[in-house]
Design a protein around this motif. Structure first.
Motif, PDB file in Angstrom:
ATOM      1  N   THR A 253      -9.730  10.852  89.840  1.00  0.00           N
ATOM      2  CA  THR A 253     -10.263  12.207  89.682  1.00  0.00           C
ATOM      3  C   THR A 253      -9.154  13.219  89.408  1.00  0.00           C
ATOM      4  N   VAL A 254      -9.556  14.255  88.665  1.00  0.00           N
ATOM      5  CA  VAL A 254      -8.637  15.365  88.402  1.00  0.00           C
ATOM      6  C   VAL A 254      -8.314  16.065  89.725  1.00  0.00           C
ATOM      7  N   GLU A 255      -9.314  16.192  90.568  1.00  0.00           N
ATOM      8  CA  GLU A 255      -9.139  16.890  91.843  1.00  0.00           C
ATOM      9  C   GLU A 255      -8.032  16.268  92.696  1.00  0.00           C
ATOM     10  N   LEU A 256      -8.106  14.953  92.906  1.00  0.00           N
ATOM     11  CA  LEU A 256      -7.079  14.302  93.726  1.00  0.00           C
ATOM     12  C   LEU A 256      -5.721  14.340  93.017  1.00  0.00           C
ATOM     13  N   THR A 257      -5.726  14.180  91.699  1.00  0.00           N
ATOM     14  CA  THR A 257      -4.455  14.189  90.958  1.00  0.00           C
ATOM     15  C   THR A 257      -3.731  15.528  91.122  1.00  0.00           C
ATOM     16  N   ASP A 283     -10.505  16.304  81.717  1.00  0.00           N
ATOM     17  CA  ASP A 283     -11.020  17.647  81.951  1.00  0.00           C
ATOM     18  C   ASP A 283     -10.408  18.575  80.897  1.00  0.00           C
ATOM     19  N   PRO A 284     -11.241  19.286  80.142  1.00  0.00           N
ATOM     20  CA  PRO A 284     -10.688  20.168  79.106  1.00  0.00           C
ATOM     21  C   PRO A 284      -9.729  21.213  79.678  1.00  0.00           C
ATOM     22  N   LYS A 289      -5.090  23.289  85.013  1.00  0.00           N
ATOM     23  CA  LYS A 289      -5.191  23.018  86.456  1.00  0.00           C
ATOM     24  C   LYS A 289      -3.882  22.443  86.969  1.00  0.00           C
ATOM     25  N   GLY A 290      -3.255  21.576  86.178  1.00  0.00           N
ATOM     26  CA  GLY A 290      -1.968  21.003  86.574  1.00  0.00           C
ATOM     27  C   GLY A 290      -0.897  22.080  86.708  1.00  0.00           C
ATOM     28  N   ILE A 291      -0.818  22.978  85.731  1.00  0.00           N
ATOM     29  CA  ILE A 291       0.186  24.055  85.790  1.00  0.00           C
ATOM     30  C   ILE A 291      -0.069  24.928  87.028  1.00  0.00           C
ATOM     31  N   ILE A 338      -2.964  31.946  81.396  1.00  0.00           N
ATOM     32  CA  ILE A 338      -2.962  31.675  82.842  1.00  0.00           C
ATOM     33  C   ILE A 338      -1.680  32.197  83.499  1.00  0.00           C
ATOM     34  N   GLY A 339      -0.909  33.025  82.767  1.00  0.00           N
ATOM     35  CA  GLY A 339       0.228  33.696  83.391  1.00  0.00           C
ATOM     36  C   GLY A 339       1.560  32.972  83.291  1.00  0.00           C
TER      37      GLY A 339
END
Ligand code: 5AD
Length: 351
Positions: A253-257, A283-284, A289-291, A338-339
């Motif tokens: 999952t993206v969430e756990l990653t 996930d597009p 989300k990673g950054i 996203i800044g």
């Protein structure tokens, strides 16, 4: 004592001591809820800003070959996949990718491929030396799997700056269950230690949610990273590839990653951590989300467009849109929104 630790106190401890015990890692990994996650990401970003500010480094990824002597059970370019349409790039083709990438603003080239014996030390040393001579302001990163210490030394002397070799999983039994019998975790770790000794900036990492992985295994991955102190850490969700034995296993999952990514940022504040293609594939908004969880590197695809879809490690791997190096302007806008800002520099590890 540690039996009473809440995820929040564990995050505090991680910030202070940059480490946790195995039991504490398991507790943090399994006990992290949405509220804790928000705080974890805030802290990871604060640490990242203190070392790297709001800069995002870019790497031009050149996938030089999908021919591989290995038979990793998760990987789409494993040798027994008869459906893979195999290719390898010549030195001339690789140099042409770099020339194009340089004009786009890339100052790091990552040469990644399967373990393909075509790329001898002689060929690779000549290629690395030519890249460094043509682009003295650029870093060259290699990601060519396991080689001997002599080979790593020759490549380093030819000018290679960095080497990426994920350990994939730090647990020997789990390692054995996702790799063919001839591959050993101990060999992989020996390579990583040799690379560090030689003087490379070294990258390791693992897949999240690979078949059979437990929270204990992930805790072991964290402890190994803690011991290894790599300059770069790449993690991404496992994604099944239809022509592999794991073709019908669920993806990570993206969430756990991204939670693990933030924990790695707190443990290794100076690390170069990419928001990986696998995150962007599931996930597009995966890369963003990673950054926002503490990553500071993006690796757009600089391979020749007609080979990109052949470097198929997992199903639906992104290679178009903002994943493509030629879309750098659109990627820049997304990152700015996203800044953060993409910088056209080598982006070395800051000790
Ligand atoms: N899903 C996610 N990542 C994968 N890799 C290989 N196969 C898969 C897959 N099915 C990752 C490995 C390797 C990197 C180049 O790609 O972690 O180190």
């Amino acid at each position: 004592m540690s039996g009473l630790d809440t995820p929040d106190t564990l995050i505090d401890r991680l910030k202070e001591t940059r480490t946790l015990t195995r039991e504490q890692w398991v507790r943090l990994i399994t006990g992290c809820d949405k509220a804790t996650e928000a705080w974890l990401f805030d802290e990871a970003r604060a640490v990242r800003h203190s070392v790297y500010g709001r800069d995002v480094y870019i790497r031009g990824l050149i996938e030089i070959s999908n021919i591989c002597k290995n038979d990793c059970l998760y990987c789409g370019i494993r040798r027994s996949n008869r459906n893979a349409d195999r290719y390898r790039l010549t030195s001339e083709q690789i140099l042409a990718c770099a020339e194009y990438g340089y004009r786009l603003g890339f100052r790091t080239f990552v040469l990644q491929g399967g373990e393909d014996s075509y790329y001898t030390d002689e060929l690779m040393c000549e290629l690395v030396a030519e890249l460094k001579q043509k682009y003295p302001d650029c870093a060259v990163t290699l990601s060519l799997g396991e080689r001997g210490e002599k080979s790593f030394t020759r490549l380093f002397e030819a000018g290679a700056d960095r080497y990426l070799l994920r350990h994939e999983t730090a647990n020997p039994e789990h390692y054995a269950s996702i790799h063919p019998p001839e591959m050993k975790l101990s060999d992989r770790l020996e390579c990583l230690r040799a690379l560090k000794r030689i003087g490379y900036q070294v990258g390791s990492g693992f897949m999240v949610g690979s078949p059979g992985q437990t929270a204990e295994n992930l805790a072991e991955d964290m402890l190994l990273l803690q011991e290894l102190q790599p300059q770069m850490v790449g993690i991404g969700p496992f994604i099944p590839h239809k022509d592999t034995p794991f073709g019908s296993r669920p993806a990570g999952t993206v969430e756990l990653t991204v939670r693990l990514l933030a924990m790695i940022r707190l443990m290794l504040p100076h690390a170069l951590i990419p928001a990986t293609t696998a995150l962007g594939t599931l996930d597009p908004d995966g890369r963003e989300k990673g950054i926002l969880a503490g990553a500071n590197v993006i690796m757009p695809n600089l391979s020749p467009p007609d080979t990109r879809e052949k470097y198929s490690l997992y199903d639906n791997k992104l290679c178009t849109g903002d994943e493509a190096a030629e879309s750098l302007n659109s990627l820049k806008k997304r990152i700015e929104s996203i800044g953060y800002r993409i910088v056209e520099e080598r982006g070395d590890y800051k000790p």
